[in-house]
Design a protein around this motif. Sequence first.
Motif, PDB file in Angstrom:
ATOM      1  N   LEU A 135       0.742  -1.129  -0.050  1.00 53.69           N
ATOM      2  CA  LEU A 135      -0.062   0.011   0.039  1.00 53.69           C
ATOM      3  C   LEU A 135       0.560   1.339   0.007  1.00 53.69           C
ATOM      4  O   LEU A 135       0.479   2.369  -0.763  1.00 53.69           O
ATOM      5  N   ALA A 136       1.761   1.161   0.826  1.00 56.00           N
ATOM      6  CA  ALA A 136       2.614   2.444   1.155  1.00 56.00           C
ATOM      7  C   ALA A 136       4.273   2.136   1.750  1.00 56.00           C
ATOM      8  O   ALA A 136       4.425   1.073   1.901  1.00 56.00           O
ATOM      9  N   PHE A 137       4.969   2.987   1.443  1.00 54.58           N
ATOM     10  CA  PHE A 137       6.320   2.956   1.825  1.00 54.58           C
ATOM     11  C   PHE A 137       6.797   4.052   2.467  1.00 54.58           C
ATOM     12  O   PHE A 137       6.314   5.233   2.505  1.00 54.58           O
ATOM     13  N   GLY A 138       7.860   3.889   3.300  1.00 51.76           N
ATOM     14  CA  GLY A 138       8.350   5.045   4.268  1.00 51.76           C
ATOM     15  C   GLY A 138       7.690   5.340   5.507  1.00 51.76           C
ATOM     16  O   GLY A 138       6.756   4.428   6.206  1.00 51.76           O
ATOM     17  N   GLY A 139       7.519   6.413   6.135  1.00 51.84           N
ATOM     18  CA  GLY A 139       7.044   6.689   7.370  1.00 51.84           C
ATOM     19  C   GLY A 139       7.954   6.240   8.287  1.00 51.84           C
ATOM     20  O   GLY A 139       9.003   6.125   8.199  1.00 51.84           O
ATOM     21  N   ASP A 140       7.433   5.916   9.542  1.00 49.81           N
ATOM     22  CA  ASP A 140       8.124   5.285  10.834  1.00 49.81           C
ATOM     23  C   ASP A 140       7.329   4.327  11.540  1.00 49.81           C
ATOM     24  O   ASP A 140       6.301   4.001  11.248  1.00 49.81           O
ATOM     25  N   LEU A 141       7.957   3.812  12.636  1.00 48.37           N
ATOM     26  CA  LEU A 141       7.453   2.904  13.686  1.00 48.37           C
ATOM     27  C   LEU A 141       6.951   3.316  14.905  1.00 48.37           C
ATOM     28  O   LEU A 141       6.990   2.874  16.043  1.00 48.37           O
ATOM     29  N   SER A 142       6.608   4.931  14.787  1.00 42.17           N
ATOM     30  CA  SER A 142       6.188   5.457  15.937  1.00 42.17           C
ATOM     31  C   SER A 142       4.790   4.645  16.689  1.00 42.17           C
ATOM     32  O   SER A 142       4.015   4.101  15.692  1.00 42.17           O
ATOM     33  N   ILE A 143       4.625   4.917  17.904  1.00 42.29           N
ATOM     34  CA  ILE A 143       3.541   4.334  18.466  1.00 42.29           C
ATOM     35  C   ILE A 143       2.116   4.681  17.488  1.00 42.29           C
ATOM     36  O   ILE A 143       1.314   3.887  17.314  1.00 42.29           O
ATOM     37  N   GLU A 144       2.129   6.086  17.482  1.00 39.01           N
ATOM     38  CA  GLU A 144       0.662   6.661  16.968  1.00 39.01           C
ATOM     39  C   GLU A 144       0.676   6.167  15.447  1.00 39.01           C
ATOM     40  O   GLU A 144      -0.449   5.764  15.001  1.00 39.01           O
ATOM     41  N   ARG A 145       1.663   6.036  14.772  1.00 40.64           N
ATOM     42  CA  ARG A 145       1.385   5.217  13.254  1.00 40.64           C
ATOM     43  C   ARG A 145       1.278   4.200  13.324  1.00 40.64           C
ATOM     44  O   ARG A 145       0.271   3.470  12.629  1.00 40.64           O
ATOM     45  N   TYR A 191      -2.913  -0.220  12.402  1.00 43.17           N
ATOM     46  CA  TYR A 191      -3.865  -1.574  12.702  1.00 43.17           C
ATOM     47  C   TYR A 191      -5.140  -1.211  12.500  1.00 43.17           C
ATOM     48  O   TYR A 191      -5.863  -2.064  12.543  1.00 43.17           O
ATOM     49  N   HIS A 192      -5.584   0.178  13.038  1.00 40.62           N
ATOM     50  CA  HIS A 192      -6.580   0.537  13.099  1.00 40.62           C
ATOM     51  C   HIS A 192      -7.419   0.483  11.837  1.00 40.62           C
ATOM     52  O   HIS A 192      -8.738   0.324  11.507  1.00 40.62           O
ATOM     53  N   MET A 193      -6.779   0.653  10.836  1.00 43.66           N
ATOM     54  CA  MET A 193      -6.978   0.609   9.443  1.00 43.66           C
ATOM     55  C   MET A 193      -6.956  -0.663   8.560  1.00 43.66           C
ATOM     56  O   MET A 193      -7.269  -0.657   7.332  1.00 43.66           O
ATOM     57  N   GLY A 194      -6.232  -1.676   9.507  1.00 42.90           N
ATOM     58  CA  GLY A 194      -6.240  -2.883   8.671  1.00 42.90           C
ATOM     59  C   GLY A 194      -4.790  -2.944   7.868  1.00 42.90           C
ATOM     60  O   GLY A 194      -4.969  -3.810   7.144  1.00 42.90           O
ATOM     61  N   ILE A 195      -3.960  -2.301   8.366  1.00 38.77           N
ATOM     62  CA  ILE A 195      -2.752  -2.412   7.569  1.00 38.77           C
ATOM     63  C   ILE A 195      -1.501  -2.656   8.598  1.00 38.77           C
ATOM     64  O   ILE A 195      -1.695  -2.544   9.792  1.00 38.77           O
ATOM     65  N   PHE A 196      -0.467  -3.164   8.197  1.00 37.35           N
ATOM     66  CA  PHE A 196       0.675  -3.681   9.153  1.00 37.35           C
ATOM     67  C   PHE A 196       1.962  -3.624   8.262  1.00 37.35           C
ATOM     68  O   PHE A 196       1.968  -3.594   7.232  1.00 37.35           O
ATOM     69  N   PRO A 197       2.913  -3.417   9.130  1.00 38.57           N
ATOM     70  CA  PRO A 197       4.492  -3.143   8.289  1.00 38.57           C
ATOM     71  C   PRO A 197       5.027  -4.302   8.254  1.00 38.57           C
ATOM     72  O   PRO A 197       4.998  -5.365   8.971  1.00 38.57           O
ATOM     73  N   TRP A 198       5.631  -4.588   7.226  1.00 34.25           N
ATOM     74  CA  TRP A 198       6.556  -5.778   6.809  1.00 34.25           C
ATOM     75  C   TRP A 198       7.622  -5.449   5.847  1.00 34.25           C
ATOM     76  O   TRP A 198       7.480  -5.118   4.733  1.00 34.25           O
ATOM     77  N   TYR A 199       8.788  -5.713   6.266  1.00 34.72           N
ATOM     78  CA  TYR A 199       9.971  -5.563   5.443  1.00 34.72           C
ATOM     79  C   TYR A 199      11.231  -5.923   6.169  1.00 34.72           C
ATOM     80  O   TYR A 199      11.276  -6.648   7.003  1.00 34.72           O
ATOM     81  N   THR A 200      12.388  -6.056   5.368  1.00 35.46           N
ATOM     82  CA  THR A 200      13.695  -6.510   5.751  1.00 35.46           C
ATOM     83  C   THR A 200      14.548  -5.400   5.860  1.00 35.46           C
ATOM     84  O   THR A 200      14.701  -4.268   5.270  1.00 35.46           O
ATOM     85  N   ASP A 201      15.707  -5.808   6.707  1.00 34.30           N
ATOM     86  CA  ASP A 201      16.578  -4.618   6.740  1.00 34.30           C
ATOM     87  C   ASP A 201      17.398  -4.527   5.446  1.00 34.30           C
ATOM     88  O   ASP A 201      17.475  -5.242   4.788  1.00 34.30           O
ATOM     89  N   GLY A 202      17.680  -3.132   5.214  1.00 37.00           N
ATOM     90  CA  GLY A 202      18.154  -2.446   3.994  1.00 37.00           C
ATOM     91  C   GLY A 202      17.037  -2.107   3.013  1.00 37.00           C
ATOM     92  O   GLY A 202      17.635  -1.577   2.052  1.00 37.00           O
ATOM     93  N   HIS A 203      16.009  -2.267   3.443  1.00 34.39           N
ATOM     94  CA  HIS A 203      14.922  -1.974   2.489  1.00 34.39           C
ATOM     95  C   HIS A 203      14.037  -0.817   3.102  1.00 34.39           C
ATOM     96  O   HIS A 203      13.946  -0.800   4.398  1.00 34.39           O
ATOM     97  N   PRO A 204      13.221  -0.259   2.279  1.00 34.43           N
ATOM     98  CA  PRO A 204      12.296   0.768   2.874  1.00 34.43           C
ATOM     99  C   PRO A 204      11.130  -0.001   3.923  1.00 34.43           C
ATOM    100  O   PRO A 204      11.204  -0.981   3.544  1.00 34.43           O
ATOM    101  N   LEU A 205      10.747   1.087   4.639  1.00 37.45           N
ATOM    102  CA  LEU A 205       9.650   0.431   5.514  1.00 37.45           C
ATOM    103  C   LEU A 205       8.604   0.293   4.590  1.00 37.45           C
ATOM    104  O   LEU A 205       7.872   1.412   4.046  1.00 37.45           O
TER     105      LEU A 205
END
Length: 234
Positions: free
Chosen positions: A24-34, A39-53
């Motif tokens: 869906l998207a890339f970038g941003g951060d892993l702050s608590i708020e984000r 999760y509230h919107m049904g989205i989750f982060p998944w990436y590996t070291d050396g790649h964008p978030l």
Amino acid sequence: MTFQFLNVNLSFPDPREAEPEGLLAFGGDLSIERLLLAYHMGIFPWYTDGHPLLWWSPDPRMVLTPGEMRITKSLRRLLRQEKYQVKFDQNFDAIITRCAATPRADQEGTWITEEMMDAYKELHKIGFAHSIEVYEEGDLVGGLYGVSLGAAFFGESMFSLKRDASKVAFAWLEKLCLHLNFQVIDCQNPTDHLASLGAKETKRDDFLNRLEISNQSPTKQTSWAGYFTELSPF
């Protein structure tokens, strides 16, 4: 669609616009708020070291409805034998560390980076992330962790060092979700293992519709440690 780059603004594109594989998207951060917004919107982060978030909302989505877990006779017998000892929220850091270190047959390395571990440890400290731990004679042999919001639990990862230890953790998770009147256990991406436990592939739109209803329930932002004594045995 063109994948959206996330800047400092706290927002995500509509997950219904994601490609079927879910990106869906890339970038941003892993702050608590984000993370909580994701999760509230049904989205989750998944990436590996050396790649964008990277941020995902796949279609279909793997979902277990509490009360529909498939517990085989052998698993029920194991649960009743009390070979393993189960605890909630007693050792979150060890669970996420072990999940990151456990080799997976279908992937190289781990997506649970140090940055991810730090972020979820913070969520745990403030009562949003939880762990189910399975012990054998004092040794941690299996478990899982995820995020709780509203009437939904979003499973992130599980591991098993002894036979069926992760299934034991999953069974106790489902029992707790029933006790708390949760409506959804999100398992993210379809796998044969999750299907064998009763999870089903669900259209993304249907999952997001269920999530909108689940989000209307108040979040139990607290430690789960005391809930175990409220649950009946198998």
